[in-house]
Design a protein around this motif. Structure first.
Motif, PDB file in Angstrom:
ATOM      1  N   LEU A 145      55.365  42.090 -24.158  1.00 49.83           N
ATOM      2  CA  LEU A 145      55.145  42.516 -22.766  1.00 49.83           C
ATOM      3  C   LEU A 145      56.205  43.502 -22.281  1.00 49.83           C
ATOM      4  O   LEU A 145      55.925  44.379 -21.455  1.00 49.83           O
ATOM      5  CB  LEU A 145      55.112  41.290 -21.858  1.00 49.83           C
ATOM      6  CG  LEU A 145      53.941  40.320 -22.102  1.00 49.83           C
ATOM      7  CD1 LEU A 145      53.991  39.160 -21.118  1.00 49.83           C
ATOM      8  CD2 LEU A 145      52.607  41.046 -21.999  1.00 49.83           C
ATOM      9  N   ALA A 146      57.421  43.376 -22.781  1.00 51.27           N
ATOM     10  CA  ALA A 146      58.473  44.327 -22.383  1.00 51.27           C
ATOM     11  C   ALA A 146      58.118  45.743 -22.820  1.00 51.27           C
ATOM     12  O   ALA A 146      58.263  46.716 -22.068  1.00 51.27           O
ATOM     13  CB  ALA A 146      59.809  43.903 -22.976  1.00 51.27           C
ATOM     14  N   LEU A 147      57.596  45.845 -24.077  1.00 49.79           N
ATOM     15  CA  LEU A 147      57.184  47.171 -24.545  1.00 49.79           C
ATOM     16  C   LEU A 147      55.945  47.666 -23.809  1.00 49.79           C
ATOM     17  O   LEU A 147      55.794  48.876 -23.572  1.00 49.79           O
ATOM     18  CB  LEU A 147      56.928  47.124 -26.046  1.00 49.79           C
ATOM     19  CG  LEU A 147      58.171  46.939 -26.927  1.00 49.79           C
ATOM     20  CD1 LEU A 147      57.769  46.855 -28.406  1.00 49.79           C
ATOM     21  CD2 LEU A 147      59.161  48.081 -26.726  1.00 49.79           C
ATOM     22  N   VAL A 148      55.053  46.758 -23.437  1.00 47.55           N
ATOM     23  CA  VAL A 148      53.876  47.152 -22.645  1.00 47.55           C
ATOM     24  C   VAL A 148      54.330  47.765 -21.317  1.00 47.55           C
ATOM     25  O   VAL A 148      53.837  48.815 -20.881  1.00 47.55           O
ATOM     26  CB  VAL A 148      52.946  45.941 -22.403  1.00 47.55           C
ATOM     27  CG1 VAL A 148      51.868  46.308 -21.376  1.00 47.55           C
ATOM     28  CG2 VAL A 148      52.310  45.487 -23.707  1.00 47.55           C
ATOM     29  N   ALA A 149      55.285  47.085 -20.660  1.00 52.87           N
ATOM     30  CA  ALA A 149      55.795  47.602 -19.383  1.00 52.87           C
ATOM     31  C   ALA A 149      56.453  48.964 -19.570  1.00 52.87           C
ATOM     32  O   ALA A 149      56.285  49.887 -18.755  1.00 52.87           O
ATOM     33  CB  ALA A 149      56.786  46.610 -18.781  1.00 52.87           C
ATOM     34  N   LEU A 150      57.195  49.114 -20.665  1.00 49.85           N
ATOM     35  CA  LEU A 150      57.825  50.402 -20.926  1.00 49.85           C
ATOM     36  C   LEU A 150      56.797  51.496 -21.193  1.00 49.85           C
ATOM     37  O   LEU A 150      56.980  52.651 -20.800  1.00 49.85           O
ATOM     38  CB  LEU A 150      58.779  50.280 -22.117  1.00 49.85           C
ATOM     39  CG  LEU A 150      60.132  49.625 -21.816  1.00 49.85           C
ATOM     40  CD1 LEU A 150      60.907  49.397 -23.100  1.00 49.85           C
ATOM     41  CD2 LEU A 150      60.941  50.508 -20.868  1.00 49.85           C
ATOM     42  N   SER A 151      55.700  51.128 -21.857  1.00 48.61           N
ATOM     43  CA  SER A 151      54.653  52.125 -22.118  1.00 48.61           C
ATOM     44  C   SER A 151      54.038  52.615 -20.807  1.00 48.61           C
ATOM     45  O   SER A 151      53.731  53.799 -20.657  1.00 48.61           O
ATOM     46  CB  SER A 151      53.576  51.534 -23.035  1.00 48.61           C
ATOM     47  OG  SER A 151      52.820  50.540 -22.356  1.00 48.61           O
ATOM     48  N   ILE A 152      53.865  51.698 -19.849  1.00 48.29           N
ATOM     49  CA  ILE A 152      53.336  52.102 -18.533  1.00 48.29           C
ATOM     50  C   ILE A 152      54.331  53.018 -17.821  1.00 48.29           C
ATOM     51  O   ILE A 152      53.955  54.026 -17.213  1.00 48.29           O
ATOM     52  CB  ILE A 152      53.028  50.855 -17.678  1.00 48.29           C
ATOM     53  CG1 ILE A 152      51.915  50.025 -18.327  1.00 48.29           C
ATOM     54  CG2 ILE A 152      52.634  51.261 -16.258  1.00 48.29           C
ATOM     55  CD1 ILE A 152      51.646  48.701 -17.630  1.00 48.29           C
TER      56      ILE A 152
END
Length: 705
Positions: free
Chosen positions: A7-14
């Protein structure tokens, strides 16, 4: 095969998608401002690279956030291909939104192609895992991801096009909000595409198993994610900083260019009227001299000055005077040809440089054209009025071969036009230089007159009709100059009026009249009422009455001993103001006379409101008593009857024959003056006349009216 996300990488992708979107919006505005094609192409290429890295990075971070129960890796070649697709899509998007116009068909077509390109980048990136067996995609989610990509692309293109103007209000807030929406749409497409992927149980990642040119799972993935994130943020931030720096540099360059243009304009044009100024006119005349000398042709200088402008400026205010000058300048521009130049030298002086003339007649026709158009009137500050110029014309080469000479000669011709009636024009003649030089010398003499004793007062007696006794006097100014001798008022009063020197000279006349009255009193003569003429320029002075009152008090003379004469035509130029000035004089204890009555355009209503003590019949009507028979007598009789009905005394000036005297006496004219009765006298001679009257008529009134 089950999958999960970091989820941390998902947030960074956004976050990366949002920053990439904001960068795209900012670049669209920057590229739109580029007027040079080479700079525009450079910004398109650099912007496409930054935006492409941002979009691809969002996709790749999203891929890194994805995990399966097996080791994952990514083929570098295929991954590079997906990055190349991102570059191409970004270049295409920026090229579309920075067009001057974006039609609906072009928007839709561009959005479809861009959506397909983004989807192609995504699924190419998925293929970089080289899954065995291959990835199967759920049809509905695959179609949904493609639809999201296309709709998001159309929306992104439209938003970027609408917000490309950096001058919009609250542009940063608008771009930030739009970037957030665009970022969510792009990541929405990515994760919908990921959800469409179906990995078979037991599948393996070929990028891990079969090639060294790949990135493996585990610790390498974390390191790679951090590197891509930092690298992407650095590229996007640097791009934004460069865009902001370029914007400020462009703004600075634009400001410098604007300031430079303003400086050039200030140095070239008159700030009030927008016409050429003196320095620009000088350059054009110098160029015209060179051209006409080479071609053996001629040109003309038309020098003009507005008649009566000083009165307008002084009576109606400088702001209104400026509006008159601007309106006159616009009318003047309508009188010239495209090849001619029009300039304002300052004040109410204008010049036309008329080139490519065939003969002097062309210049004459232009002068006639200017006068004809100005007779139609101008509109200044919403008020219609007629302002006429006097025009002097000088020709090259016959009247001069230098700028200074031509302007001086045209100026001399202009003053000749003023002397000959104003509202007309004259060609320069050699004799005019002598007249101009004489005018300058007289002007200098006026300046020195009070200090060097050039001025003197003469007094013309006024006589009562019923008794023949002296009723008073009119103070007349004389100028006795070492070079010119004794000058008549007609030779120097107009010059003093034009130059403004008449104001101080007028105060000198009042002061000297008061002193002479005091001398007569000291000599035992009866109290004497002396009339003093007021000029048009004096009447415009706000402090006229207080200043005269101060002079009279300082000289210890009673106000009742002075009468001020105002010419009828001058009184009617601004009748309401004249009424106010007359009332000021009357409240101070002075009496007022209307001079040259009948030659102007008096309104009987205003004449009644003036409430003056005296009317003076102009010598034109006095002469008419002999020359015009019954008609002349009827006119004078009517003026006297009118004055008496308004309780005014009447003075007839210019009485030169016995018949005139007898007729005026029969009409009960109160007072007369003229050469028949008495010429202007020096102060001593007038005193001797009064002593003689006292001897012959000891019972004369102590106060002569």
């Amino acid at each position: 095969m089950p999958s999960s996300y970091n989820l941390a990488l998902v947030a960074l992708s956004i976050a990366v998608a949002t920053l990439a979107s904001y960068t795209a919006l900012d670049l669209a505005g920057r590229i739109t401002l580029q007027a040079v094609a080479r700079q525009r192409r450079a910004w398109l290429a650099g912007g496409a690279a930054a935006m492409g890295v941002g979009i691809w990075s969002m996709h790749f971070i999203g891929m890194l956030a994805f995990s399966l129960p097996i080791p994952l890796g990514y083929d570098l070649g295929i991954t590079g291909a997906s990055l190349a697709i991102a570059f191409v899509v970004s270049y295409f998007a920026l090229a579309v939104v920075t067009r001057r116009t974006l039609t609906r068909p072009r928007l839709v077509a561009g959005g479809v192609l861009m959506g397909i390109g983004i989807a192609g980048m995504h699924y190419t990136g998925m293929a970089a895992m080289r899954m065995e067996p291959g990835i199967r995609y759920r049809p509905l989610l695959f179609a949904a991801s493609l639809a999201i990509a296309i709709v998001a692309s159309i929306a992104a293109l439209w938003i970027a096009h609408m917000l490309r103007d950096s001058g919009l209000r609250r542009i940063i807030v608008k771009r930030t909000g739009a970037a957030a929406i665009m970022g969510l749409a792009i990541t929405g497409m990515h994760y919908t595409g990921m959800a469409a992927a179906d990995f078979a149980p037991g599948a393996i990642c070929g990028a891990v198993q079969g090639s060294s040119a790949s990135v493996a799972d585990g610790q390498n993935v974390q390191w790679l994610a951090a590197t891509v994130i930092l690298f992407t943020f650095a590229i996007l931030l640097v791009t934004l900083l460069l865009s902001r720096f370029d914007a400020r540099a462009t703004l600075l360059v634009g400001s410098v260019a604007t300031l430079n243009n303003q400086i050039v304009r200030l140095a070239t044009y008159d700030t009030l009227t927008g016409l050429l100024n003196r320095s620009s006119l000088t350059e054009r005349i110098e160029r015209a001299i060179d051209v006409c000398r080479a071609r053996n042709t001629l040109f003309a200088i038309l020098f003009m000055d507005l008649d009566g402008f000083k009165t307008i400026n002084d009576s109606l205010g400088h702001a209104f005077g400026d509006e008159v000058l601007k309106a006159f300048a616009q009318q003047l521009l309508q009188c010239v040809r495209a090849a001619d130049s029009v300039a304002r030298l300052g004040g109410d002086e204008f010049v036309i440089l008329a080139e490519d003339l065939r003969s002097a007649q062309d210049a004459a026709q232009m002068a006639d054209s200017v006068l004809a158009r100005m007779r139609e009137g101008i509109v200044a500050d919403g008020q219609a009025l007629q302002v006429m110029p006097s025009i002097g014309v000088a020709l090259f080469p016959q009247d001069g071969d230098s700028v200074d000479t031509l302007l001086k000669d045209a100026d001399a011709a202009m003053y000749e036009a003023k002397r000959e009636g104003r509202g007309t024009w004259r060609f320069f003649e050699a004799r005019m230089n002598e007249a101009a030089l004489r005018t300058l010398k007289i002007q200098r003499a006026l300046h020195e007159g009070m200090g060097k004793g050039y001025f003197a007062l003469h007094f013309q007696p006024k006589f009562r009709s019923d008794t023949g006794e002296v009723a008073g006097a009119e103070a007349l100014l004389r100028l006795d100059h070492p070079e010119f001798g004794q000058l008549a008022p007609v030779d120097f009063i107009p010059i003093a009026e034009r130059s403004g020197q008449i104001v101080q000279i007028g105060y000198w006349v009042v002061r000297e009249t008061c002193r002479q009255i005091r001398r007569w009193q000291a000599a035992g003569l009866p109290l004497m009422k002396v009339a003093v003429n007021l000029s048009p320029r004096q009447l415009t002075q706000a402090e006229l009455v207080p200043t005269i009152l101060d002079i009279v008090k300082a000289e210890q003379i009673a106000c009742a001993q002075l009468m001020f004469e105002i010419t009828e035509s001058v009184a009617m130029q601004d009748a309401p103001k004249t009424i106010a000035t007359i009332h000021q004089f009357q409240q101070a204890g002075f009496q007022i006379s209307i001079d040259d009555f009948g030659t102007g355009y008096s309104s009987l209503a205003y004449l009644q409101r003036f409430r003056v003590k005296q009317l003076k019949i102009d010598r034109f009507f006095t002469n008419g008593l002999d020359q015009n028979g019954k008609e002349g007598t009827a006119i004078v009789s009517a003026i006297i009857a009118l004055a008496h009905s308004l309780e005014m005394d009447v003075v007839a000036e210019g009485v030169e024959t016995e018949s005139q005297y007898d007729k005026l006496k029969d009409m009960r004219c109160d007072e007369m003056q003229g050469f028949l009765l008495g010429r202007p006298l020096t102060a001593d001679a007038f005193g001797a006349l009064m002593h003689q009257q006292m001897r012959t008529n000891p019972g004369a009134s102590a106060l002569m009216n």
